[in-house]
Design a protein around this motif. Structure first.
Motif, PDB file in Angstrom:
ATOM      1  N   ASP A 143      -6.623  -2.027  -6.127  1.00 37.62           N
ATOM      2  CA  ASP A 143      -7.494  -2.456  -5.034  1.00 37.62           C
ATOM      3  C   ASP A 143      -8.886  -1.838  -5.189  1.00 37.62           C
ATOM      4  O   ASP A 143      -9.911  -2.500  -5.031  1.00 37.62           O
ATOM      5  CB  ASP A 143      -6.849  -2.033  -3.710  1.00 37.62           C
ATOM      6  N   LEU A 144      -8.901  -0.558  -5.553  1.00 34.93           N
ATOM      7  CA  LEU A 144     -10.170   0.159  -5.749  1.00 34.93           C
ATOM      8  C   LEU A 144     -11.015  -0.508  -6.834  1.00 34.93           C
ATOM      9  O   LEU A 144     -12.217  -0.718  -6.671  1.00 34.93           O
ATOM     10  CB  LEU A 144      -9.868   1.606  -6.138  1.00 34.93           C
TER      11      LEU A 144
ATOM     12  N   VAL B 144     -12.666  -3.638  -5.634  1.00 29.42           N
ATOM     13  CA  VAL B 144     -13.856  -3.377  -4.823  1.00 29.42           C
ATOM     14  C   VAL B 144     -15.093  -3.307  -5.718  1.00 29.42           C
ATOM     15  O   VAL B 144     -16.147  -3.879  -5.412  1.00 29.42           O
ATOM     16  CB  VAL B 144     -13.666  -2.070  -4.014  1.00 29.42           C
TER      17      VAL B 144
ATOM     18  N   HIS C 216      -3.022   1.095  -5.097  1.00 26.34           N
ATOM     19  CA  HIS C 216      -4.308   1.330  -4.423  1.00 26.34           C
ATOM     20  C   HIS C 216      -5.444   1.360  -5.439  1.00 26.34           C
ATOM     21  O   HIS C 216      -6.555   0.922  -5.161  1.00 26.34           O
ATOM     22  CB  HIS C 216      -4.279   2.644  -3.653  1.00 26.34           C
ATOM     23  N   PHE C 217      -5.150   1.874  -6.625  1.00 23.41           N
ATOM     24  CA  PHE C 217      -6.167   1.916  -7.668  1.00 23.41           C
ATOM     25  C   PHE C 217      -6.599   0.500  -8.052  1.00 23.41           C
ATOM     26  O   PHE C 217      -7.784   0.234  -8.272  1.00 23.41           O
ATOM     27  CB  PHE C 217      -5.639   2.671  -8.892  1.00 23.41           C
TER      28      PHE C 217
ATOM     29  N   SER D 260      -2.824  -3.630   0.234  1.00 19.38           N
ATOM     30  CA  SER D 260      -2.970  -2.181   0.133  1.00 19.38           C
ATOM     31  C   SER D 260      -2.452  -1.501   1.401  1.00 19.38           C
ATOM     32  O   SER D 260      -1.842  -0.437   1.334  1.00 19.38           O
ATOM     33  CB  SER D 260      -4.438  -1.829  -0.083  1.00 19.38           C
TER      34      SER D 260
ATOM     35  N   ILE E 224      -6.832  -6.207   0.098  1.00 21.74           N
ATOM     36  CA  ILE E 224      -6.921  -5.096   1.053  1.00 21.74           C
ATOM     37  C   ILE E 224      -5.672  -5.076   1.931  1.00 21.74           C
ATOM     38  O   ILE E 224      -5.073  -4.029   2.172  1.00 21.74           O
ATOM     39  CB  ILE E 224      -8.207  -5.210   1.913  1.00 21.74           C
TER      40      ILE E 224
END
Lengths: 244, 110
Positions: A231-232, A235, A228-229, A103, A100
């Motif tokens: 990181d997504l 999650v 960011h993807f 990111s 995170i």
């Protein structure tokens, strides 16, 4: 790039549909297809898991067994340098925190790029790369621990003792569990790895002034979308592989 | 840092409100993750459905913040937004189909 499609809608080209450049649009659609791939992996994990019996005893009495699916927090409870401690999900939590944070540094690099602030882009890209490498290091440790196993080990179906896991045998539970661990976290880790390479490329081009001469930092934005993807996806992996 | 500058590039000063918003988003993501940990270790495993639904809800909130704020999708044109969001219907469909299939396999085997 020409981001002014609102006024000139014509058949002559030069106007960008959806107010996004070609590169950005294609990155979005690539990420959409990548989302399908990851969903397929995670949903198939759900299918195989629901086709196995679940552990239904008291959580404190949980032991590794080939007859039911393991409780993830009982598998992932090791932390580097704290050998023998039971710290469920703590290390995964640290990895989540690292991703995170990287990111945020990425989105700050994108923001600095909009302002043509080369020094700030360099600084934040470097932090993002550091974050990515740290995450990869953590994952390498976790894989190594998972493969080598716990001190006590576990019993296989034929009663022999086995330590750790590979693609066909594993001490933690049904073999499918280890196979999914390797495939899902491995596929995600490979994305992180290629993300770090792309980030380094962008960092290099920033330092050598390529984007400054080009007049815009859109590459930072495109690679930022990819980062960011990653990181997504983490999650979702965190929830469906480690928490549930 | 000292760079030899080929052209005189005008650096726009940072917009502190915007940067603050980005840090706020990160804080929200961290708080939700901490909350998930608290749920994982306070709500007993007997309440499996409740736990799972909280986790799924929190995950969707986190995903919305990452895609909306970090990936900036909220601020793109509506057409781009829906071009990305609508195809995810296929994921929902796969989820429903596979979970249905999985429980059918489970019933057949045990």
């Amino acid at each position: 790039m020409a981001n002014t499609s609102t006024t000139t809608i014509s058949w002559d080209g030069g106007s960008s549909p959806m107010n996004a450049s070609y590169g950005k649009l294609m990155m979005w659609f690539f990420l959409l297809s990548d989302a399908f791939t990851f969903s397929a992996l995670l949903i198939t994990y759900g299918l195989v898991r629901s086709a196995h019996p679940a552990f239904d005893g008291l959580i404190n009495e949980f032991t590794f067994s080939q007859t039911y699916w393991p409780v993830p927090e009982k598998v992932f409870e090791a932390v580097p340098f704290l050998h023998g401690w039971e710290l469920p999900l703590v290390f995964v939590g640290i990895m989540t925190f690292i991703l995170i944070m990287s990111s945020v540094t990425m989105v700050l690099a994108v923001e600095a790029g909009h302002r043509m602030d080369r020094a700030a882009v360099e600084k934040w890209m470097l932090w993002t790369i550091v974050g990515g490498l740290t995450f990869l290091g953590c994952q390498a440790w976790e894989w190594s621990h998972f493969i080598h196993g716990t001190d006590a080990g576990g019993l296989l179906k034929d009663g022999t003792k086995f330590f750790g896991a590979n693609l066909s045998l594993n001490q933690y539970g049904p073999p499918d569990f280890a196979a999914f661990f390797f495939f899902i976290t491995g596929f995600h880790g490979f994305h992180v790895f290629s993300g770090v390479l792309l980030n380094f490329l962008v960092y290099y081009n920033t330092v050598t002034g390529v984007y400054e001469r080009r007049g815009h930092y859109e590459m930072v934005e495109k690679v930022g979308l990819y980062w960011h993807f990653v990181d997504l996806v983490w999650v979702f992996v965190f929830t469906f592989f480690y928490l549930v | 840092m000292a760079h030899h500058q080929e052209t005189t590039v005008k650096v726009i000063p940072p917009d502190t409100a915007k940067i603050k918003k980005l840090w706020m988003t990160a804080l929200i993501l961290l708080v939700i993750t901490v909350f998930e940990f608290i749920v994982a270790f306070t709500i007993p495993h007997e309440y499996k459905d409740l736990r799972v639904w909280i986790f799924i809800g929190m995950t969707i909130v986190k995903a919305a913040y990452i895609v909306g704020e970090f990936m900036h999708l909220r601020y793109e044109t509506k057409f781009l937004l829906w071009s990305i969001l609508i195809p995810t219907i296929f994921i929902v469909w796969m989820l429903v189909a596979f979970i249905y299939e999985g429980s059918a396999i489970s019933e057949a085997r045990f």
